[in-house]
Design an enzyme around this catalytic site. Structure first.
Site, PDB file in Angstrom:
ATOM      1  N   CYS A  43     -52.113   3.123  23.406  1.00  0.00           N
ATOM      2  CA  CYS A  43     -50.920   3.397  22.604  1.00  0.00           C
ATOM      3  C   CYS A  43     -51.315   4.088  21.307  1.00  0.00           C
ATOM      4  O   CYS A  43     -51.545   3.456  20.270  1.00  0.00           O
ATOM      5  CB  CYS A  43     -50.163   2.101  22.318  1.00  0.00           C
ATOM      6  SG  CYS A  43     -48.551   2.396  21.565  1.00  0.00           S
ATOM      7  N   THR A 320     -23.340 -12.687  29.626  1.00  0.00           N
ATOM      8  CA  THR A 320     -24.537 -12.039  30.191  1.00  0.00           C
ATOM      9  C   THR A 320     -25.713 -12.989  30.333  1.00  0.00           C
ATOM     10  O   THR A 320     -26.823 -12.558  30.625  1.00  0.00           O
ATOM     11  CB  THR A 320     -24.966 -10.860  29.293  1.00  0.00           C
ATOM     12  OG1 THR A 320     -25.310 -11.372  27.987  1.00  0.00           O
ATOM     13  CG2 THR A 320     -23.857  -9.835  29.148  1.00  0.00           C
TER      14      THR A 320
END
Length: 416
Positions: A43, A320
């Site tokens: 990264c 959800t």
């Protein structure tokens, strides 16, 4: 993360504490450990930021030449770094013992815990960075450019095709540019389950009253675990590590291995949360050895897990919770962690294969995930909702790494 200010507040507090707050490790060590962690996933975005912080903290610039130039004490941490990043179930108390009993280069247990928290934080942050399509800032090499010269050519062609007069093309340009990062769905992309169908599935699950036996629950977990090993990942085979990252990486071929395919299945069993959980065990272990960090981590985990605006795509007043729990538990299933009270059959009902592929890639092979992969998944969802999924990847993965490492440290302390 700014889409979710409550979470962002907890994230910033935690990151500031582990890098700049009270703790046994020197500040330059902390940022170098972050570089080591980000190196496992190539990264460059995080490595670049942490190099700058390392220099600001007065770090020895020779260390930035690579692992061959750092103190032996830091080198000794590398085995734990690569194990936690890719196969945390391989961590044993012998790794902890090796660190704490290495003569003049020995680590205290408090130092080990702070280092592990930093490693887990940056491994997981790599998952978030790549899964949101972030690479470098646009003025740095390897940047992701949302609006390239090629896009300008394409927009001009688009405007001409629609017969827009020149004075309208600038107005059209801004609308086109905002849509261009999403792009039209590729005809080769498999169709997704519509949000309305997903809501119906969640409703049916909530209405079910029949409970599974513990044996059936265990079988369903094993089924998901086996299926996860058969799911591929996005992107091609890993490319060569860039030269400016190679110097921070040892054993680049040591990567994720599907837990179901682990080489030592007899001795490495499933991590059962019933036996060692974050709430009952991990939290107290990390807080005992690294004051206050447990509270910060706990707040961050709970915020990411419970975060909801009761929306899904354009729908409102949606519960959800089942969808979020399925995502969280699937991520930890990839790491061999089982929640005994959860029906893993819900995962196949709520998470389609394309989403599982994205989650597995983001969690286990983040360096392969691109902005295109982000665009192709959950296409009916709002951008902020997709970012929330990536936050759950970040937090569920980090909690998984900490569960393995804190359990190992507890075993080491008990033995000692």
């Amino acid at each position: 993360m700014g889409y979710h200010p409550t979470y962002l507040d907890h994230f910033i507090k935690t990151q500031n504490f582990i890098l700049r707050g009270d703790g046994p490790l020197p500040y330059d060590y902390r940022h170098y450990i972050a570089i080591m962690a980000a190196g496992r996933h190539q990264c460059s975005y995080l490595i670049s930021l942490q190099k700058q912080e390392f220099i600001i903290q007065g770090g020895d610039q020779n260390w930035l030449k690579g692992l061959n130039f750092i103190p032996q004490k830091l080198r000794n941490l590398y085995d734990i770094n690569q194990i936690l990043a890719h196969r945390p179930w391989l961590l044993t108390k012998h790794h902890i013992e090796k660190l704490t009993k290495s003569g003049k280069d020995s680590w205290s247990l408090a130092e080990v815990v702070q280092a592990i928290v930093i490693l887990a934080h940056f491994h997981s942050l790599c998952s978030f960075v790549f899964s949101c399509g972030v690479n470098q800032e646009v003025d740095q090499e390897g940047a992701y450019r949302y609006y390239s010269e090629k896009m300008k050519e394409m927009e001009a062609e688009c405007s001409a095709a629609q017969g827009l007069p020149p004075n309208m093309q600038n107005h059209h340009r801004s609308d086109w540019k905002n849509a261009s990062s999403r792009g039209p769905p590729s005809p080769t992309i498999e169709p997704e389950v519509a949000i309305v169908d997903l809501m119906q599935r969640m409703k049916r699950l909530s209405e079910q009253t029949q409970e599974c036996t513990p044996i059936e629950l265990a079988k369903r977990f094993e089924n998901i675990e086996t299926q996860s090993a058969e799911i591929g990942v996005v992107g091609a085979e890993p490319h060569d590590t860039p030269a400016d990252i190679t110097c921070f990486v040892e054993k680049p071929n040591f990567t994720y291995q599907d837990f179901a395919k682990r080489s030592d299945q007899k001795n490495i069993s499933t991590f059962r949360v019933q036996d060692y959980s974050w709430d009952d065990h991990g939290f107290s272990t990390v807080n005992r050895l690294y004051n206050d960090v447990g509270n910060l981590l706990d707040d961050k985990f709970k915020t990411a897990y419970n975060l909801t605006y009761y929306t899904m795509g354009g729908r409102t007043d949606v519960d959800t919770s089942r969808f979020r729990r399925a995502i969280w538990n699937y991520i930890q299933c990839l790491l061999g962690i089982r929640h005994d009270d959860y029906d893993y059959g819900e995962i196949n009902t709520l998470l389609e294969r394309s989403l599982k592929t994205f989650i597995k890639s983001a969690c286990c092979y983040p360096e392969r995930v691109t902005k295109k992969d982000y665009d192709r998944v959950l296409r009916e969802f709002k951008h902020s909702e997709k970012v929330h999924v990536n936050l759950m990847v970040l937090e569920a993965r980090m909690q998984g790494e900490l569960l393995y490492s804190m359990r190992t440290i507890s075993q080491y302390m008990t033995r000692s």
